[in-house]
Design a protein around this motif. Structure first.
Motif, PDB file in Angstrom:
ATOM      1  N   CYS A 175      -6.481   0.352   2.270  1.00  0.00           N
ATOM      2  CA  CYS A 175      -5.125   0.554   2.770  1.00  0.00           C
ATOM      3  C   CYS A 175      -5.053   1.767   3.695  1.00  0.00           C
ATOM      4  O   CYS A 175      -4.205   1.829   4.575  1.00  0.00           O
ATOM      5  CB  CYS A 175      -4.154   0.767   1.604  1.00  0.00           C
ATOM      6  SG  CYS A 175      -3.942  -0.666   0.538  1.00  0.00           S
ATOM      7  N   TRP A 176      -5.911   2.760   3.453  1.00  0.00           N
ATOM      8  CA  TRP A 176      -5.791   4.035   4.156  1.00  0.00           C
ATOM      9  C   TRP A 176      -6.890   4.280   5.184  1.00  0.00           C
ATOM     10  O   TRP A 176      -6.679   4.974   6.166  1.00  0.00           O
ATOM     11  CB  TRP A 176      -5.819   5.181   3.140  1.00  0.00           C
ATOM     12  CG  TRP A 176      -4.772   5.095   2.078  1.00  0.00           C
ATOM     13  CD1 TRP A 176      -3.465   4.743   2.239  1.00  0.00           C
ATOM     14  CD2 TRP A 176      -4.939   5.356   0.680  1.00  0.00           C
ATOM     15  NE1 TRP A 176      -2.804   4.780   1.043  1.00  0.00           N
ATOM     16  CE2 TRP A 176      -3.679   5.166   0.059  1.00  0.00           C
ATOM     17  CE3 TRP A 176      -6.010   5.758  -0.110  1.00  0.00           C
ATOM     18  CZ2 TRP A 176      -3.485   5.345  -1.303  1.00  0.00           C
ATOM     19  CZ3 TRP A 176      -5.816   5.939  -1.469  1.00  0.00           C
ATOM     20  CH2 TRP A 176      -4.566   5.732  -2.052  1.00  0.00           C
TER      21      TRP A 176
ATOM     22  N   LYS B 298      -5.512   7.446   7.160  1.00  0.00           N
ATOM     23  CA  LYS B 298      -4.210   7.540   7.815  1.00  0.00           C
ATOM     24  C   LYS B 298      -3.195   8.029   6.792  1.00  0.00           C
ATOM     25  O   LYS B 298      -3.249   7.687   5.617  1.00  0.00           O
ATOM     26  CB  LYS B 298      -3.787   6.190   8.384  1.00  0.00           C
ATOM     27  CG  LYS B 298      -3.723   5.054   7.389  1.00  0.00           C
ATOM     28  CD  LYS B 298      -3.378   3.752   8.075  1.00  0.00           C
ATOM     29  CE  LYS B 298      -3.381   2.582   7.087  1.00  0.00           C
ATOM     30  NZ  LYS B 298      -3.084   1.288   7.742  1.00  0.00           N
ATOM     31  N   TYR B 299      -2.269   8.849   7.259  1.00  0.00           N
ATOM     32  CA  TYR B 299      -1.296   9.449   6.355  1.00  0.00           C
ATOM     33  C   TYR B 299       0.022   9.666   7.083  1.00  0.00           C
ATOM     34  O   TYR B 299       0.104   9.536   8.321  1.00  0.00           O
ATOM     35  CB  TYR B 299      -1.824  10.776   5.801  1.00  0.00           C
ATOM     36  CG  TYR B 299      -2.103  11.824   6.856  1.00  0.00           C
ATOM     37  CD1 TYR B 299      -1.099  12.659   7.339  1.00  0.00           C
ATOM     38  CD2 TYR B 299      -3.386  11.978   7.389  1.00  0.00           C
ATOM     39  CE1 TYR B 299      -1.355  13.610   8.314  1.00  0.00           C
ATOM     40  CE2 TYR B 299      -3.652  12.919   8.355  1.00  0.00           C
ATOM     41  CZ  TYR B 299      -2.632  13.743   8.818  1.00  0.00           C
ATOM     42  OH  TYR B 299      -2.894  14.680   9.783  1.00  0.00           O
ATOM     43  N   LYS B 300       1.022  10.033   6.320  1.00  0.00           N
ATOM     44  CA  LYS B 300       2.334  10.354   6.869  1.00  0.00           C
ATOM     45  C   LYS B 300       2.558  11.840   6.717  1.00  0.00           C
ATOM     46  O   LYS B 300       2.454  12.383   5.617  1.00  0.00           O
ATOM     47  CB  LYS B 300       3.429   9.566   6.145  1.00  0.00           C
ATOM     48  CG  LYS B 300       4.836   9.873   6.645  1.00  0.00           C
ATOM     49  CD  LYS B 300       5.886   9.070   5.882  1.00  0.00           C
ATOM     50  CE  LYS B 300       7.284   9.396   6.372  1.00  0.00           C
ATOM     51  NZ  LYS B 300       8.315   8.641   5.612  1.00  0.00           N
TER      52      LYS B 300
ATOM     53  N   CYS C  80       0.846  -1.188   0.000  1.00  0.00           N
ATOM     54  CA  CYS C  80       0.000   0.000   0.000  1.00  0.00           C
ATOM     55  C   CYS C  80       0.883   1.241   0.000  1.00  0.00           C
ATOM     56  O   CYS C  80       1.789   1.365   0.826  1.00  0.00           O
ATOM     57  CB  CYS C  80      -0.900   0.014   1.238  1.00  0.00           C
ATOM     58  SG  CYS C  80      -2.222  -1.203   1.177  1.00  0.00           S
ATOM     59  N   SER C  81       0.609   2.158  -0.894  1.00  0.00           N
ATOM     60  CA  SER C  81       1.374   3.398  -0.932  1.00  0.00           C
ATOM     61  C   SER C  81       0.947   4.311   0.210  1.00  0.00           C
ATOM     62  O   SER C  81      -0.127   4.154   0.800  1.00  0.00           O
ATOM     63  CB  SER C  81       1.163   4.099  -2.268  1.00  0.00           C
ATOM     64  OG  SER C  81      -0.212   4.390  -2.444  1.00  0.00           O
ATOM     65  N   GLU C  82       1.762   5.309   0.529  1.00  0.00           N
ATOM     66  CA  GLU C  82       1.493   6.233   1.612  1.00  0.00           C
ATOM     67  C   GLU C  82       0.878   7.522   1.093  1.00  0.00           C
ATOM     68  O   GLU C  82       1.150   7.957  -0.021  1.00  0.00           O
ATOM     69  CB  GLU C  82       2.781   6.563   2.374  1.00  0.00           C
ATOM     70  CG  GLU C  82       3.319   5.423   3.215  1.00  0.00           C
ATOM     71  CD  GLU C  82       4.543   5.846   4.009  1.00  0.00           C
ATOM     72  OE1 GLU C  82       4.696   5.368   5.137  1.00  0.00           O
ATOM     73  OE2 GLU C  82       5.342   6.654   3.489  1.00  0.00           O
TER      74      GLU C  82
ATOM     75  N   ILE D 221       0.979  11.410   1.737  1.00  0.00           N
ATOM     76  CA  ILE D 221       1.902  12.366   2.348  1.00  0.00           C
ATOM     77  C   ILE D 221       1.186  13.696   2.538  1.00  0.00           C
ATOM     78  O   ILE D 221       0.600  14.240   1.595  1.00  0.00           O
ATOM     79  CB  ILE D 221       3.164  12.575   1.486  1.00  0.00           C
ATOM     80  CG1 ILE D 221       3.823  11.221   1.170  1.00  0.00           C
ATOM     81  CG2 ILE D 221       4.145  13.487   2.198  1.00  0.00           C
ATOM     82  CD1 ILE D 221       4.291  10.480   2.383  1.00  0.00           C
TER      83      ILE D 221
END
Length: 255
Positions: A181-182, A205-207, A40-42, A44
C-alpha cells in the motif's frame, strides 16, 4: 420452461463473475495475520523545528494509521536534504551518537560548516528513526541544525529558509502484504548505523501535516556596512590597546 432455465443459468453466471471480480480487487489489501483490509491506511509525517535563535532542533514524527504490532521487525530510515541556509555539525552528530541520543550520519562529502549559505551546497543526512515509547505505532527522529550566515540585504532585514519534507524509507526482515500500500520504489542504503551491509529499503509514500517548514533568518542591511566596519575597527583597536597596557604593566620580562 426451457427459456426460464436458460435465464437462471445466465443470472448465476453473472453473479459468479461479480464475486470473483470483487475478490480479485481485495486481494492486494490482504494483511495475512490481520485478515482482509478494505482500504490502505495512511502514514502521517509531522516535521517541526524547536527552540529559537540560530541553533535549532529538527523533530520528525511518523505515525502509522494501522497498528504496527505485526511490523516489529521493520526499521524506519529518514533521508533528509538540508538546504544551503542550514548546516548539521558532523562533530556534534558524533557526540550525540556516543551518548545514544540520536542515530544520524552525514553522507555528503566536502562539507564545510564555516561556509556562508551562498558558498555552500545542499547536504544529505540519514536518520535512523526510533519507536516512540508513548505511541505503539509511532516513530520519531531528532536532528540538531544551525543557521548559516547569509548575505546582507539592501531593504529586508530577514530571509527565509524552506525545509522540504524528507524521504521515508522502510525495511522489514519479513514480507508484509500491507507494505504494498505504501511502497513506491526501492533505495539502497546501509541496513543499520554501524553496519556496512546494504539493504534495499522501500521508499514509502506518506501524508505530511505541513507542506514544508519555513524558517526566518535575520540578516544585516548593506546601508549599515560603513557603521559596522567603523565600530568593529574602533573596538578592536581599544581592546588591543588595553591588552598591551596590561601586559606592560603587570608582565614580567627577563633579558
Amino acid at each position: 420452461v426451457a427459456v426460464r432455465v436458460v435465464a437462471w443459468l445466465l443470472l448465476g453466471a453473472a453473479g459468479l463473475t461479480q464475486t470473483l471480480a470483487a475478490n480479485s480487487s481485495d486481494a492486494p489489501f490482504s494483511a495475512g495475520k490481520g485478515g482482509i483490509r478494505a482500504t490502505c491506511s495512511e502514514i502521517i509525517l509531522r516535521q517541526e523545528v524547536l527552540k529559537d535563535g540560530f541553533h535549532r532542533d529538527l523533530l520528525i514524527k511518523v505515525k502509522f494509521g494501522e497498528s504496527i504490532e505485526d511490523l516489529q521487525t521493520c526499521r524506519l530510515l529518514i533521508k533528509h536534504y538540508i538546504p544551503t541556509g542550514l548546516f548539521v555539525d558532523p562533530y556534534e552528530l558524533a557526540s550525540l551518537r556516543e551518548r545514544n541520543i540520536t542515530e544520524a550520519v552525514m553522507i555528503s562529502e566536502n562539507f564545510n560548516i564555516e561556509a556562508p549559505n551562498y558558498l555552500s551546497k545542499e547536504s544529505e543526512i540519514l536518520i535512523y528513526a526510533r519507536q516512540d515509547a508513548q505511541c505503539i505505532d509511532c516513530f520519531q527522529a531528532f536532528l540538531p541544525v544551525h543557521y548559516r550566515y547569509h548575505r546582507p540585504h539592501s531593504k529586508d532585514e530577514e530571509t527565509f529558509i524552506i525545509v522540504n519534507n524528507p524521504d521515508l524509507l522502510m525495511y522489514c526482515d519479513q514480507e508484509f502484504p500491507i507494505l504494498r500500500c505504501w511502497a513506491q520504489s526501492q533505495v539502497a542504503a546501509p541496513c543499520a548505523l554501524k553496519s556496512k551491509d546494504i539493504c534495499q529499503w522501500n521508499n514509502m509514500k506518506y501524508k505530511s501535516i505541513y507542506k514544508n517548514v519555513t524558517l526566518q533568518v535575520p540578516v544585516g542591511l548593506t546601508i549599515h556596512t560603513s557603521l559596522v566596519c567603523s565600530v568593529t575597527l574602533l573596538i578592536t583597536i581599544l581592546c588591543s590597546t588595553l591588552i598591551l597596557v596590561a601586559v606592560f604593566k603587570y608582565g614580567h620580562f627577563s633579558l
